[in-house]
Design a protein around this motif. Structure first.
Motif, PDB file in Angstrom:
ATOM      1  N   GLY A  38      42.937  24.251  -1.297  1.00  0.00           N
ATOM      2  CA  GLY A  38      41.841  23.285  -1.288  1.00  0.00           C
ATOM      3  C   GLY A  38      40.500  23.808  -1.792  1.00  0.00           C
ATOM      4  O   GLY A  38      39.499  23.096  -1.764  1.00  0.00           O
ATOM      5  N   ASP A  74      46.767  23.222  -8.980  1.00  0.00           N
ATOM      6  CA  ASP A  74      46.956  23.774  -7.642  1.00  0.00           C
ATOM      7  C   ASP A  74      47.892  24.969  -7.689  1.00  0.00           C
ATOM      8  O   ASP A  74      49.034  24.858  -8.130  1.00  0.00           O
ATOM      9  CB  ASP A  74      47.538  22.700  -6.725  1.00  0.00           C
ATOM     10  CG  ASP A  74      47.624  23.180  -5.286  1.00  0.00           C
ATOM     11  OD1 ASP A  74      46.622  23.728  -4.801  1.00  0.00           O
ATOM     12  OD2 ASP A  74      48.687  23.037  -4.683  1.00  0.00           O
ATOM     13  N   ARG A  82      50.071  22.623   0.941  1.00  0.00           N
ATOM     14  CA  ARG A  82      49.911  21.615  -0.102  1.00  0.00           C
ATOM     15  C   ARG A  82      49.332  20.321   0.454  1.00  0.00           C
ATOM     16  O   ARG A  82      48.799  19.514  -0.294  1.00  0.00           O
ATOM     17  CB  ARG A  82      51.238  21.360  -0.814  1.00  0.00           C
ATOM     18  CG  ARG A  82      51.637  22.524  -1.706  1.00  0.00           C
ATOM     19  CD  ARG A  82      52.865  22.196  -2.497  1.00  0.00           C
ATOM     20  NE  ARG A  82      52.613  21.109  -3.438  1.00  0.00           N
ATOM     21  CZ  ARG A  82      52.052  21.292  -4.622  1.00  0.00           C
ATOM     22  NH1 ARG A  82      51.691  22.481  -5.010  1.00  0.00           N
ATOM     23  NH2 ARG A  82      51.873  20.270  -5.422  1.00  0.00           N
ATOM     24  N   LEU A  85      45.984  19.684  -0.530  1.00  0.00           N
ATOM     25  CA  LEU A  85      45.785  19.139  -1.877  1.00  0.00           C
ATOM     26  C   LEU A  85      45.592  17.624  -1.828  1.00  0.00           C
ATOM     27  O   LEU A  85      44.723  17.081  -2.517  1.00  0.00           O
ATOM     28  CB  LEU A  85      46.983  19.499  -2.771  1.00  0.00           C
ATOM     29  CG  LEU A  85      46.900  18.982  -4.199  1.00  0.00           C
ATOM     30  CD1 LEU A  85      45.738  19.622  -4.953  1.00  0.00           C
ATOM     31  CD2 LEU A  85      48.190  19.226  -4.952  1.00  0.00           C
ATOM     32  N   VAL A 102      46.098  16.044 -11.735  1.00  0.00           N
ATOM     33  CA  VAL A 102      46.427  17.081 -10.768  1.00  0.00           C
ATOM     34  C   VAL A 102      47.770  17.694 -11.151  1.00  0.00           C
ATOM     35  O   VAL A 102      48.729  16.964 -11.455  1.00  0.00           O
ATOM     36  CB  VAL A 102      46.509  16.500  -9.338  1.00  0.00           C
ATOM     37  CG1 VAL A 102      46.883  17.580  -8.335  1.00  0.00           C
ATOM     38  CG2 VAL A 102      45.186  15.867  -8.953  1.00  0.00           C
TER      39      VAL A 102
END
Lengths: 275, 197
Positions: A38, A74, A82, A85, A102
């Motif tokens: 993050g 990511d 995750r 995310l 993303v």
């Protein structure tokens, strides 16, 4: 106000001559942010940001400075983390008013549904799509090819051919990049994000030959990535590389090139950009 | 209150976030009473015309939309569905606008790909939807099908050919581009829609 002045101020070329050289689709400049748990990783050098690790603050700054789109990659390793995310995607979508993609570790329709539902405009898939090409078909029929970006890491070998690499460039395949890209587009990839491993990190310019080869043989846009070091490199990747968009990370993060200045330079050099 | 029509097409969340940024409350709903009772209605959409029309018909949302009297704003696929017919899946659409929706012809220029993805200019405005917007501003757009120019055209974009960037008839407004993703220009267009009385 005289008639003359009214006429002049109504003339679109009057207010912003750089912006008004004809009409048509603009070439896109896309900063890329690497995200872990993050937070942004790699050095970020912006004084105006209170918290350099917050991707949302950086995203807002780029968006205000003329970025046409953003890519968030990511690199979080574990599945539990995750979840951060998804929370991040929500915050980005709530705060920025330009499109964003993303990517990183996406391997299923469920992964993609979650990201799109929370406000991502596009997703990028890489290794998972190569290992399971039907993923591209599933994603494009479920969500439309406009939100499916295929990322390819590519390397030019001694034989002069460009090959597909997987797992963040750690695994070589015997598949040629043009061949995989064509197949992927037929399966439903709506854009190709092409990163040249030979060029990435060198600051010696983009890989013009493979970018041009893909762009001129594919019916979908090609985003060139890897190697940006100067404004001229961007000009070259649009002129010679025929790219539809160009992506870079560190030169923007370290403010070696400012996006607005880059776009003005491109505009002066007759490349259509949004200013 | 603004109602954003919820259906199976695309990312409606972005529209709600965009309204939030300009301080406007909205709900995402497919409830007929909630849609009919809203001050303004946004009809968004990304996806396939045939599937979207089928979804709307199954829920009688098609009849509801055409009967609305308050300001309505269609976005992207929403604009196309408000036209008479779309070549995508040979689909009969809502028929609010007489314009036809067609697939972009193949361009002779290699850099004009289909779909069109990215920022392009809008010009020749004929609506308060574009109040305060300079001629030739850039907006973000993603599409393979376009509405032809016609009587309801209130803004134009050139891509392969000139097409309707926006349409308007009575209380119905629609834009082909994504105002929710078009930076400050898009925000102004959304504000202008919200300010329609």
């Amino acid at each position: 106000m005289s008639l003359e002045i009214i006429k002049e101020s109504n003339d679109p070329s009057f207010s912003n001559p750089l912006n008004r050289s004809g009409r048509g689709l603009a070439k896109r400049i896309i900063p890329c942010l690497d995200i872990k748990d993050g937070r942004t990783v790699k050095g970020i050098n912006f004084e105006s940001i209170r918290d350099a690790g917050d991707p949302v603050e950086l995203a807002i700054l780029y968006s205000d400075n003329g970025a046409d789109e953003l890519v968030f990659l990511d690199i979080t390793a574990t599945i539990e983390k995750r979840k951060t995310l998804v929370e991040l995607v929500k915050r980005i979508a709530a705060n920025i008013n330009i499109p964003f993609t993303v990517g990183g570790g996406i391997s299923s329709v469920e992964d993609v549904a979650l990201l799109l539902q929370n406000g991502a405009d596009k997703v990028s898939v890489n290794t998972a799509a190569f290992k399971n090409p039907s993923l591209l078909k599933q994603l494009s029929s479920e969500f439309g090819s406009q939100c499916v970006v295929l990322a390819i890491d590519t390397k030019k070998e001694a034989d002069g051919e460009w090959y597909v690499y997987l797992n963040g460039g750690r695994t070589k395949t015997d598949t040629k990049t043009v061949q995989w890209a064509k197949e992927a587009v037929e399966l439903g990839a709506g854009e190709i994000l092409l990163t040249s491993m030979n060029n990435d990190g060198t600051k010696n310019g983009f890989a013009l030959d493979i970018t041009a080869a893909l762009s001129s043989s594919l019916p979908v846009p090609v985003i060139a990535s890897g190697g940006a070091g100067s404004m001229e490199h961007f000009k070259d990747v649009f002129d010679t590389g025929k790219a539809d968009a160009a992506l870079a990370a560190s030169i923007f993060h370290y403010k070696e090139i400012e996006i607005l200045a880059l776009k003005k330079y491109l505009s002066v050099n007759k490349i259509r950009v949004r200013l | 209150m603004v109602a954003i029509i919820k259906y199976n097409a695309g990312n409606v969340q972005s529209v709600q976030y965009a309204l939030q940024r300009i301080g406007v409350d909205s709900i995402v709903t497919d409830d007929k009473a909630a849609i009919e009772g809203a001050d303004k209605i946004i009809f968004p959409g990304v996806g396939h015309a045939y599937a979207a029309m089928q979804y709307l018909r199954e829920r009688q949302l098609d009849q509801l939309i055409v009967s609305l009297k308050q300001p309505v704003l269609g976005i992207c696929l929403g604009l196309q569905l408000m036209c008479k017919h779309s070549e995508e899946g040979n689909t009969d659409c809502l028929g609010i606008f007489d314009e036809q929706v067609k697939l972009f012809p193949t361009s002779s220029s290699a850099d004009q790909k289909i779909p069109q993805i990215g920022w392009n200019n809008i010009y020749d405005y004929h609506s308060i939807l574009f109040s305060g917007i300079s001629e030739n501003e850039f907006v973000y757009t993603v599409h393979s099908y376009y509405a032809a120019l016609g009587a309801a055209t209130i803004a134009t974009t050139d891509y392969i050919l000139p097409y309707s960037a926006a349409l308007e008839k009575d209380n119905f407004h629609a834009v082909q581009f994504h105002p929710e993703k078009s930076g400050k220009v898009g925000e102004q267009i959304l504000k202008n829609f919200i300010n329609i009385s």
